[in-house]
Design a protein around this motif. Structure first.
Motif, PDB file in Angstrom:
ATOM      1  N   LYS A 207     -44.667  24.014 -30.670  1.00  0.00           N
ATOM      2  CA  LYS A 207     -44.812  25.733 -30.573  1.00  0.00           C
ATOM      3  C   LYS A 207     -46.445  25.976 -31.269  1.00  0.00           C
ATOM      4  O   LYS A 207     -46.580  27.380 -31.647  1.00  0.00           O
ATOM      5  CB  LYS A 207     -43.367  25.850 -32.025  1.00  0.00           C
ATOM      6  CG  LYS A 207     -42.245  25.397 -30.575  1.00  0.00           C
ATOM      7  CD  LYS A 207     -41.016  26.011 -31.666  1.00  0.00           C
ATOM      8  CE  LYS A 207     -40.028  24.950 -30.941  1.00  0.00           C
ATOM      9  NZ  LYS A 207     -38.564  24.738 -32.273  1.00  0.00           N
ATOM     10  N   PHE A 208     -46.579  25.156 -31.894  1.00  0.00           N
ATOM     11  CA  PHE A 208     -48.329  25.678 -32.300  1.00  0.00           C
ATOM     12  C   PHE A 208     -49.513  25.561 -31.453  1.00  0.00           C
ATOM     13  O   PHE A 208     -49.493  24.424 -30.586  1.00  0.00           O
ATOM     14  CB  PHE A 208     -48.223  24.618 -33.649  1.00  0.00           C
ATOM     15  CG  PHE A 208     -46.906  24.599 -34.779  1.00  0.00           C
ATOM     16  CD1 PHE A 208     -47.245  26.068 -35.741  1.00  0.00           C
ATOM     17  CD2 PHE A 208     -46.481  24.115 -35.023  1.00  0.00           C
ATOM     18  CE1 PHE A 208     -46.722  26.480 -37.211  1.00  0.00           C
ATOM     19  CE2 PHE A 208     -45.583  23.665 -36.082  1.00  0.00           C
ATOM     20  CZ  PHE A 208     -45.332  24.824 -36.567  1.00  0.00           C
ATOM     21  N   LYS A 231     -48.424  21.798 -44.869  1.00  0.00           N
ATOM     22  CA  LYS A 231     -47.089  20.849 -44.228  1.00  0.00           C
ATOM     23  C   LYS A 231     -47.306  20.270 -43.577  1.00  0.00           C
ATOM     24  O   LYS A 231     -47.827  20.655 -42.666  1.00  0.00           O
ATOM     25  CB  LYS A 231     -45.800  22.403 -44.370  1.00  0.00           C
ATOM     26  CG  LYS A 231     -45.913  22.993 -45.513  1.00  0.00           C
ATOM     27  CD  LYS A 231     -44.468  23.713 -45.527  1.00  0.00           C
ATOM     28  CE  LYS A 231     -44.420  24.619 -46.836  1.00  0.00           C
ATOM     29  NZ  LYS A 231     -43.166  25.548 -46.235  1.00  0.00           N
ATOM     30  N   SER A 232     -46.526  19.300 -43.539  1.00  0.00           N
ATOM     31  CA  SER A 232     -46.811  18.241 -42.071  1.00  0.00           C
ATOM     32  C   SER A 232     -45.781  18.687 -41.603  1.00  0.00           C
ATOM     33  O   SER A 232     -45.044  19.592 -40.891  1.00  0.00           O
ATOM     34  CB  SER A 232     -46.138  17.156 -42.961  1.00  0.00           C
ATOM     35  OG  SER A 232     -46.170  16.375 -42.081  1.00  0.00           O
ATOM     36  N   ASN A 233     -46.582  18.223 -40.643  1.00  0.00           N
ATOM     37  CA  ASN A 233     -46.126  18.658 -38.508  1.00  0.00           C
ATOM     38  C   ASN A 233     -46.158  20.230 -38.317  1.00  0.00           C
ATOM     39  O   ASN A 233     -45.397  20.913 -37.665  1.00  0.00           O
ATOM     40  CB  ASN A 233     -44.823  17.803 -38.175  1.00  0.00           C
ATOM     41  CG  ASN A 233     -45.276  16.852 -38.818  1.00  0.00           C
ATOM     42  OD1 ASN A 233     -45.563  16.113 -37.610  1.00  0.00           O
ATOM     43  ND2 ASN A 233     -44.276  15.543 -38.419  1.00  0.00           N
ATOM     44  N   GLN A 234     -46.820  20.992 -38.865  1.00  0.00           N
ATOM     45  CA  GLN A 234     -46.839  22.389 -39.076  1.00  0.00           C
ATOM     46  C   GLN A 234     -48.628  22.991 -39.327  1.00  0.00           C
ATOM     47  O   GLN A 234     -48.918  23.353 -39.784  1.00  0.00           O
ATOM     48  CB  GLN A 234     -46.444  23.185 -40.416  1.00  0.00           C
ATOM     49  CG  GLN A 234     -44.858  23.114 -40.518  1.00  0.00           C
ATOM     50  CD  GLN A 234     -43.996  23.804 -41.102  1.00  0.00           C
ATOM     51  OE1 GLN A 234     -44.863  24.835 -41.600  1.00  0.00           O
ATOM     52  NE2 GLN A 234     -43.295  23.312 -41.940  1.00  0.00           N
ATOM     53  N   PRO A 235     -49.480  22.322 -38.005  1.00  0.00           N
ATOM     54  CA  PRO A 235     -50.524  22.564 -37.980  1.00  0.00           C
ATOM     55  C   PRO A 235     -51.243  24.305 -37.359  1.00  0.00           C
ATOM     56  O   PRO A 235     -50.508  24.696 -36.833  1.00  0.00           O
ATOM     57  CB  PRO A 235     -51.034  22.296 -36.426  1.00  0.00           C
ATOM     58  CG  PRO A 235     -49.787  22.584 -35.963  1.00  0.00           C
ATOM     59  CD  PRO A 235     -48.597  21.529 -36.629  1.00  0.00           C
ATOM     60  N   THR A 236     -51.087  25.161 -38.873  1.00  0.00           N
ATOM     61  CA  THR A 236     -51.327  26.242 -38.139  1.00  0.00           C
ATOM     62  C   THR A 236     -52.566  26.735 -39.067  1.00  0.00           C
ATOM     63  O   THR A 236     -53.047  27.810 -38.683  1.00  0.00           O
ATOM     64  CB  THR A 236     -50.410  26.905 -40.166  1.00  0.00           C
ATOM     65  OG1 THR A 236     -51.672  26.214 -41.059  1.00  0.00           O
ATOM     66  CG2 THR A 236     -49.035  26.915 -40.468  1.00  0.00           C
ATOM     67  N   GLU A 237     -53.552  25.742 -38.260  1.00  0.00           N
ATOM     68  CA  GLU A 237     -54.849  26.170 -38.588  1.00  0.00           C
ATOM     69  C   GLU A 237     -55.842  27.472 -37.270  1.00  0.00           C
ATOM     70  O   GLU A 237     -54.776  27.221 -35.929  1.00  0.00           O
ATOM     71  CB  GLU A 237     -55.849  24.723 -37.915  1.00  0.00           C
ATOM     72  CG  GLU A 237     -55.624  24.360 -38.934  1.00  0.00           C
ATOM     73  CD  GLU A 237     -54.645  22.838 -38.617  1.00  0.00           C
ATOM     74  OE1 GLU A 237     -53.701  23.017 -39.218  1.00  0.00           O
ATOM     75  OE2 GLU A 237     -54.765  22.185 -37.953  1.00  0.00           O
TER      76      GLU A 237
END
Length: 400
Positions: A207-208, A231-237
């Protein structure tokens, strides 16, 4: 050695360090050990739990077991219902009698997903108070300690699990099931559970934008701050902050994203990185074995095997804090005679699964263009300044 005796040793150490917890800690231990109605013990001469072998249960666990470490007999009984309630627990007996010395809860979801029979109990909130048993083969249980403190349930799947003893219904099983073999099977079973969990994690990662776009690839940026997330497993780059071209010798940060965590795709492997440019190639692991200079300055990349990307970005060089990957500096040193001002060079970076002294498979790879700038403070100064130039620093170190 008795299961609770081992835990007692750990608790005593804990209580010496944290004496204010003594009342609560000993209270838990006494409640676990003090319920037996019989004073008889299994001892070493007989089998007080032979009658357990006549019982059956849906898990096929109940029976008399021998300990690998001491050869004594112990009783294990799987209990589906206790006092009119559904419990799915494993009762542990060190003494003959109606009441167990310990009751361990079953992680039911692990059995539903992968038929892994795992039982656990927290005698205290510290890691030394944790008990876990996993069936590694019919009639064979592995006793496990961990490095984690209290969790609502068993320790997490990414926790370190170390087999400390083995229990078997038949002593002949010890010819096969020693500590090392049991550890290998535990690692395999936990890996199976992780793989199931990773399927869910990856579905969410898709989803990212950054993960769905860059899995199997490497993202480059002008600084590590563009490649971090909180946050782990939330790649917001933001891919808009990534670069495809940079000045040769200037800061280049990079971050690989993987189709699968390394421990799933290549169990037992760690990461290696190679750099290719201007007809030259350098390999971190090969350099680590080539000299003490490189061995001391190129650390093994043995973290993040359970992740879908590096938690901390890497750099070729970082001019803000004078940090560099010495494998990249060696690439610059080897290719310096082929480099010409005004030219642009393709740098290919590949992250590998590395095991048993060899690169097995690439797990992420991408190319960035590096321009040899002509300005006075450009590439020539960055690489060959007589004091701070990247190539100069490495050559001086190699000449020492």
């Amino acid at each position: 050695m008795k299961l609770l005796a081992k835990i007692m040793i750990g608790l005593i150490i804990t209580l010496m360090i944290y004496p204010h917890q003594s009342e609560a800690q000993f209270g838990k231990l006494k409640s676990a050990m003090g319920k037996s109605k019989s004073k008889s013990s299994s001892g070493g001469g007989g089998n007080a739990f032979a009658s357990f072998n006549d019982e059956t249960d849906e898990m096929g666990i109940t029976g008399s077991y021998y300990g690998l470490s001491d050869g004594k007999s112990y009783g294990y009984r799987f209990v589906k219902e206790d006092e009119g309630k559904l419990v799915n627990q494993l009762f542990y007996f060190e003494k003959a009698g109606d009441d167990p010395q310990l009751k361990m809860d079953m992680k039911e979801s692990y059995f539903r997903k992968a038929e892994v029979k795992l039982f656990y109990n927290w005698l205290s909130a510290s890691a030394s108070g944790y008990i876990e048993l996993i069936e590694v083969d019919p009639g064979v249980l592995a006793q496990i300690k961990s490095d984690r403190s209290y969790n609502d349930g068993p320790v997490a799947l990414d926790a370190t699990r170390t087999v400390v003893d083995v229990y078997a219904k038949d002593k002949a099983n010890f010819d096969t099931w020693d500590i090392e073999t049991a550890q290998a099977k535990v690692d395999m079973l936990i890996g199976t559970l992780k793989a199931d969990e990773f399927v869910k994690v990856k579905k969410n990662l898709e989803k990212f934008e950054v993960y769905s776009t860059y899995k199997g690839k490497i993202a480059f940026a002008k600084g590590t701050n563009y490649l971090r997330n909180q946050k782990s497993n939330q790649p917001t780059e933001k891919p808009a902050n990534f670069i495809t071209k940079a000045e040769l010798g200037a800061t280049v940060a990079f971050k690989p994203y993987f189709e699968q965590p390394l421990e799933v795709s290549h169990p037992g492997a760690w990461f290696n990185i190679t750099y290719e440019m201007a007809g030259e190639i350098t390999d971190r692991e090969k350099l680590r074995k080539s000299s003490t200079v490189f061995a001391e300055n190129i650390p093994q990349i043995d973290k993040d095997q359970e992740k879908f990307y590096f938690w901390y970005p890497k750099v070729t060089v970082n001019t803000s804090n004078n940090v560099a990957d010495y494998a990249f500096l060696e690439l610059l040193r080897k290719s310096q005679n082929q480099l010409t001002a005004g030219q642009v060079y393709d740098l290919k970076v590949t992250v590998w699964a590395f095991k048993d002294g060899a690169n097995i498979d690439p797990v992420a790879s991408s190319t960035i263009q590096l321009e040899y700038t002509k300005e006075e403070n450009g590439t020539k100064k960055l690489l060959f300044d007589p004091i701070k130039g990247w190539v100069t620093v490495l050559e001086n170190l190699l000449d020492e």
